[in-house]
Scaffold this motif. Structure first.
Motif, PDB file in Angstrom:
ATOM      1  N   GLY A   1      78.799  63.855 -26.251  1.00 24.82           N
ATOM      2  CA  GLY A   1      79.391  64.816 -27.184  1.00 24.82           C
ATOM      3  C   GLY A   1      79.311  64.144 -28.538  1.00 24.82           C
ATOM      4  N   THR A   2      80.366  63.395 -28.893  1.00 21.71           N
ATOM      5  CA  THR A   2      80.252  62.531 -30.070  1.00 21.71           C
ATOM      6  C   THR A   2      79.280  61.395 -29.784  1.00 21.71           C
ATOM      7  N   GLY A   3      79.089  61.095 -28.498  1.00 23.16           N
ATOM      8  CA  GLY A   3      78.222  59.992 -28.091  1.00 23.16           C
ATOM      9  C   GLY A   3      78.961  58.679 -27.906  1.00 23.16           C
TER      10      GLY A   3
ATOM     11  N   SER B   1      83.221  69.059 -17.772  1.00 26.06           N
ATOM     12  CA  SER B   1      82.068  68.211 -18.085  1.00 26.06           C
ATOM     13  C   SER B   1      81.840  67.144 -17.011  1.00 26.06           C
TER      14      SER B   1
ATOM     15  N   ASN C   1      90.506  67.037 -26.253  1.00 30.11           N
ATOM     16  CA  ASN C   1      90.923  65.779 -25.632  1.00 30.11           C
ATOM     17  C   ASN C   1      91.238  64.689 -26.652  1.00 30.11           C
TER      18      ASN C   1
ATOM     19  N   GLY D   1      83.405  69.915 -24.791  1.00 32.69           N
ATOM     20  CA  GLY D   1      83.283  68.474 -25.030  1.00 32.69           C
ATOM     21  C   GLY D   1      81.869  67.953 -24.894  1.00 32.69           C
TER      22      GLY D   1
ATOM     23  N   LYS E   1      89.318  59.843 -23.987  1.00 35.12           N
ATOM     24  CA  LYS E   1      89.611  59.820 -25.422  1.00 35.12           C
ATOM     25  C   LYS E   1      90.847  58.997 -25.763  1.00 35.12           C
TER      26      LYS E   1
ATOM     27  N   THR F   1      81.358  57.572 -25.807  1.00 35.17           N
ATOM     28  CA  THR F   1      81.481  57.043 -24.437  1.00 35.17           C
ATOM     29  C   THR F   1      80.135  56.518 -23.955  1.00 35.17           C
TER      30      THR F   1
ATOM     31  N   PRO G   1      84.894  62.453 -17.609  1.00 34.70           N
ATOM     32  CA  PRO G   1      85.694  62.296 -18.831  1.00 34.70           C
ATOM     33  C   PRO G   1      87.155  62.729 -18.759  1.00 34.70           C
ATOM     34  N   ASP G   2      87.476  63.806 -18.014  1.00 36.64           N
ATOM     35  CA  ASP G   2      88.885  64.231 -18.070  1.00 36.64           C
ATOM     36  C   ASP G   2      89.350  64.911 -16.790  1.00 36.64           C
TER      37      ASP G   2
HETATM   38  N1  PMP Z   1      83.725  65.750 -21.875  1.00 34.35           N
HETATM   39  C1  PMP Z   1      84.891  66.091 -22.417  1.00 34.35           C
HETATM   40  C2  PMP Z   1      85.827  66.940 -21.636  1.00 34.35           C
HETATM   41  C3  PMP Z   1      85.213  65.668 -23.710  1.00 34.35           C
HETATM   42  O1  PMP Z   1      86.383  66.022 -24.275  1.00 34.35           O
HETATM   43  C4  PMP Z   1      84.282  64.876 -24.419  1.00 34.35           C
HETATM   44  C5  PMP Z   1      84.604  64.434 -25.810  1.00 34.35           C
HETATM   45  N2  PMP Z   1      84.253  65.361 -26.824  1.00 34.35           N
HETATM   46  C6  PMP Z   1      83.072  64.552 -23.820  1.00 34.35           C
HETATM   47  C7  PMP Z   1      82.829  65.002 -22.530  1.00 34.35           C
HETATM   48  C8  PMP Z   1      81.999  63.737 -24.514  1.00 34.35           C
HETATM   49  O2  PMP Z   1      82.416  62.425 -24.792  1.00 34.35           O
HETATM   50  P1  PMP Z   1      81.919  61.704 -26.131  1.00 34.35           P
HETATM   51  O3  PMP Z   1      82.531  62.436 -27.275  1.00 34.35           O
HETATM   52  O4  PMP Z   1      82.412  60.309 -26.027  1.00 34.35           O
HETATM   53  O5  PMP Z   1      80.441  61.794 -26.172  1.00 34.35           O
END
Ligand code: PMP
Length: 362
Positions: A181-183, A277, A74, A233, A44, A185, A303-304
């Motif tokens: 999540g938001t899509g 995640s 995040n 997420g 993020k 990435t 992602p994190d």
């Molecule tokens: N995993 C984690 C830990 C996240 O914080 C997020 C973001 N919401 C995602 C996955 C999904 O990423 P995105 O929003 O880019 O789809």
């Protein structure tokens, strides 16, 4: 050589080969794009920097202004980091699902946190989306960045994550596996990779309890898909504009339990301390294994960082409370007693008592 400031260190995260966890099970080369190497320890950072810079360029964010976002944590952390550097006030609405560690992290960077109930409809005035909208109306010179709808979210990845993965694999990537999540990435990176080579297979990862996969399959927003789950997420209970459904070739759903056990295995077998995640994305690679061959080059995005989940998946007590750790230890077997009980409970709630046994099998 030095960096001008912390924001200048965002991106260019390493691609790390996985070996121990995949050995003898996954018949392909698997590489992890480890986003925990960003200064804010998640993907993020890229999005926060890009959305703020674009808002500045458009003139909707001015010196002394306020940045508002609805976030699982995040995005909030990254926005707080960029805002701290640039002197913006940062107000974040988060759901009660976010762990204490995440909230403390946000506050440590000077952000103001507004906690909202997790299990309410997005249209409900108490939801974290509605609260963010209201805050934008109430606070003068403020901008609600709307990461679910703001196309700069996916553009951040189109311009950075995509080209990085293409270069790091020297164009050899065959499969890209990424949480939705938001899509942002998934879509931004995938759009770039497909432009470079349309044959690259894009695999989205979704949670049980989220509406995204069903929508991708049928075009129907099915409220019956929604129930509460633990992975933060991952997945959505709305359809964000940032999920580009056309670019996805396959969508894999994963459970809370498998995600937790895979994340723990990544720490113990690869020395990679990544988040909940990331375990989901890893589990999707395992689910995909029958479609893979030795020459395939698989990139899975983590992602994190795992330090954000010390009270959850890296806490044995929490794992036991959830029924994710059995007396037999950390065996990722989808048909374990605890898992079957959980899946059965969910299906019984959805379909009544007379469910077919086959429904229980993932
Ligand atoms: N995993 C984690 C830990 C996240 O914080 C997020 C973001 N919401 C995602 C996955 C999904 O990423 P995105 O929003 O880019 O789809």
């Amino acid at each position: 050589m030095h960096h001008e400031n912390v924001v200048a260190t965002i991106g260019n995260t390493p691609l790390i080969k996985l070996s121990n966890i995949t050995q003898g099970i996954i018949p392909a080369q698997v590489y992890a794009k480890v986003e925990a190497f960003n200064p804010g320890q998640s993907a993020k950072d890229r999005v926060a920097r890009y959305m703020i810079e674009q808002a500045e360029i458009k003139g909707i964010l001015k010196p002394g202004g306020t940045v508002i976002e609805a976030t699982s944590g995040n995005t909030g952390y990254s926005l707080a980091m960029v805002s701290a550097l640039k002197g913006y006030r940062c107000v974040l609405t988060v759901t009660s699902k976010a762990g204490q560690e995440k909230l403390s992290l946000l506050r440590s960077l000077g952000a103001e946190v507004v906690i909202c109930p997790a299990d309410v409809e997005p249209e409900d005035p108490r939801s974290y989306y509605s609260r963010a909208e209201q805050l934008e109306k109430d606070i003068p010179n403020s901008v609600y960045l709307r990461q679910n709808w703001n196309k700069n979210n996916q553009l951040a990845h189109y311009h950075s994550t995509g080209p990085e993965i293409w270069e790091q694999t020297e164009g050899k990537i065959t499969h890209y596996i990424c949480c939705a999540g938001t899509g942002g990435t998934l879509s931004g990176t995938a759009q770039y990779l497909k432009e470079m080579n349309p044959d690259i297979k894009i695999v989205g990862v979704d949670a049980y309890g989220s509406v995204l996969k069903k929508y991708w399959e049928t075009g129907v927003f099915d409220k019956n898909e929604i129930y509460s789950y633990k992975v933060e997420g991952l997945g959505k209970t709305i359809i964000p504009d940032n999920v580009d459904f056309d670019v996805i070739d396959d969508f894999i759903k994963v459970t809370d339990r498998n995600s937790a056990l895979r994340a723990r295995a990544l720490a113990r077998k690869e020395g990679l301390m990544v988040g909940y995640s990331s375990g989901s994305a890893m589990d999707a690679v395992f689910k995909l294994r029958h479609q893979l061959k030795p020459s395939d080059v698989v990139v899975v995005l983590f992602p994190d960082h795992g330090s954000r989940y010390l009270g959850k998946i890296f806490n044995d007590e929490w794992m036991k409370q959830q029924g994710f750790l059995s007396p037999q230890g950390e065996d990722v077997n989808p048909y374990s007693y605890h898992h079957m009980k959980r899946v059965y409970r969910v299906y019984r709630r959805k379909y009544g008592r007379y469910i077919r046994k086959t429904l229980l099998l993932e």
